[in-house]
Design an enzyme around this catalytic site. Structure first.
Site, mmCIF file in Angstrom:
data_model
loop_
_atom_site.group_PDB
_atom_site.id
_atom_site.type_symbol
_atom_site.label_atom_id
_atom_site.label_comp_id
_atom_site.label_asym_id
_atom_site.label_seq_id
_atom_site.Cartn_x
_atom_site.Cartn_y
_atom_site.Cartn_z
ATOM 1 N N HIS A 168 -30.083 13.294 -40.172
ATOM 2 C CA HIS A 168 -31.043 13.842 -41.129
ATOM 3 C C HIS A 168 -31.784 15.037 -40.523
ATOM 4 O O HIS A 168 -31.857 16.117 -41.134
ATOM 5 C CB HIS A 168 -32.044 12.742 -41.520
ATOM 6 C CG HIS A 168 -33.130 13.181 -42.443
ATOM 7 N ND1 HIS A 168 -33.178 12.813 -43.765
ATOM 8 C CD2 HIS A 168 -34.226 13.962 -42.241
ATOM 9 C CE1 HIS A 168 -34.244 13.340 -44.336
ATOM 10 N NE2 HIS A 168 -34.901 14.039 -43.419
ATOM 11 N N GLU A 169 -32.340 14.851 -39.333
ATOM 12 C CA GLU A 169 -33.107 15.929 -38.701
ATOM 13 C C GLU A 169 -32.201 17.068 -38.253
ATOM 14 O O GLU A 169 -32.582 18.242 -38.347
ATOM 15 C CB GLU A 169 -33.907 15.374 -37.513
ATOM 16 C CG GLU A 169 -34.947 14.336 -37.887
ATOM 17 C CD GLU A 169 -35.971 14.855 -38.885
ATOM 18 O OE1 GLU A 169 -36.243 16.077 -38.900
ATOM 19 O OE2 GLU A 169 -36.518 14.042 -39.653
ATOM 20 N N HIS A 211 -31.627 19.431 -41.162
ATOM 21 C CA HIS A 211 -32.728 20.377 -41.358
ATOM 22 C C HIS A 211 -32.581 21.559 -40.398
ATOM 23 O O HIS A 211 -32.687 22.725 -40.794
ATOM 24 C CB HIS A 211 -34.077 19.702 -41.096
ATOM 25 C CG HIS A 211 -34.502 18.742 -42.163
ATOM 26 N ND1 HIS A 211 -34.430 19.028 -43.509
ATOM 27 C CD2 HIS A 211 -35.053 17.501 -42.074
ATOM 28 C CE1 HIS A 211 -34.906 18.008 -44.202
ATOM 29 N NE2 HIS A 211 -35.275 17.061 -43.360
#
Length: 214
Positions: free
Chosen positions: A24-25, A28
């Protein structure tokens, strides 16, 4: 996210959370980098290495408490090429979208293993470890997808909504931002509210994915 602590599932949940949070990170950071912002890359966040993304206390809270978090990826929208506000939408949506893709992949792998009976040929401990980790990974990625799309600061949904709207609404979002944590606590500690806002959408997304795989 909203899971009760259970010793029996601790190992599987740790593995599932680390995978979900890390990717997820990374998503980004990757989208921000592609748009021209090197901030995350320069801080060593453009990586799938969990050590760079997992926040120890946030991980403990998500395993033993009602909520938790990873280390937020630093993003400077002023480094973006082109439309900076649209770039922020892309960066914000990358995390939840990645969780949705992971949920689909884990569900498909689970379906394949069950339909072929592959796990039946493995040692019991290995079949249990893989089967439970895949099942928890699916559930946790669906939960993170739903949770992070809530339009409440500091979640991704808040950024998606803010930067999708005209600039004149920025003041409203800035005034509301300090109350974001309070709103999230209400969702967590008021079961009826949490059920309506979180669990119902979670079940809806989960059922859609089940239907797609079937």
């Amino acid at each position: 996210m909203l899971f009760n602590f259970d010793w029996d599932s601790l190992l599987y949940r740790v593995i599932a959370f680390v995978i979900a949070f890390s990717i997820h990170e990374w998503a980004h950071a990757f989208v921000a980098y592609k748009l021209g912002d090197n901030t995350a890359k320069n801080e060593g966040r453009l990586t799938l290495n969990p050590v760079s993304h997992v926040e120890p206390f946030g991980m403990l809270m998500i395993l033993f408490g009602p909520f938790g978090w990873a280390r937020p990826v630093p993003v400077n929208m002023f480094h973006f090429r082109g439309n900076r506000r649209l770039g922020m939408v892309y960066v914000a949506i990358a995390g939840p979208l990645t969780n949705l893709i992971l949920a689909i992949l884990f569900l498909q792998v689970n379906w394949y293993l069950l339909s072929t009976g592959t796990l039946n040929t493995w040692p019991q401990w290995a079949a249990t470890l893989v089967g439970n980790t895949i099942a928890w990974s699916f559930a946790i990625n669906v939960a993170l997808f739903v949770f992070n799309l809530l339009p409440v600061a500091p979640l991704d949904g808040s950024k998606i909504l803010r930067y999708s709207l005209p600039r004149r609404f920025d003041g409203f979002f800035e005034r509301m931002e300090p109350y974001g944590t309070f709103v999230l606590l209400l969702l967590i500690f008021i079961p009826a509210l949490g059920s309506f806002v979180l669990y119902k959408p979670y079940e809806w997304v989960q059922n859609i994915l089940f239907s797609l795989v079937r």
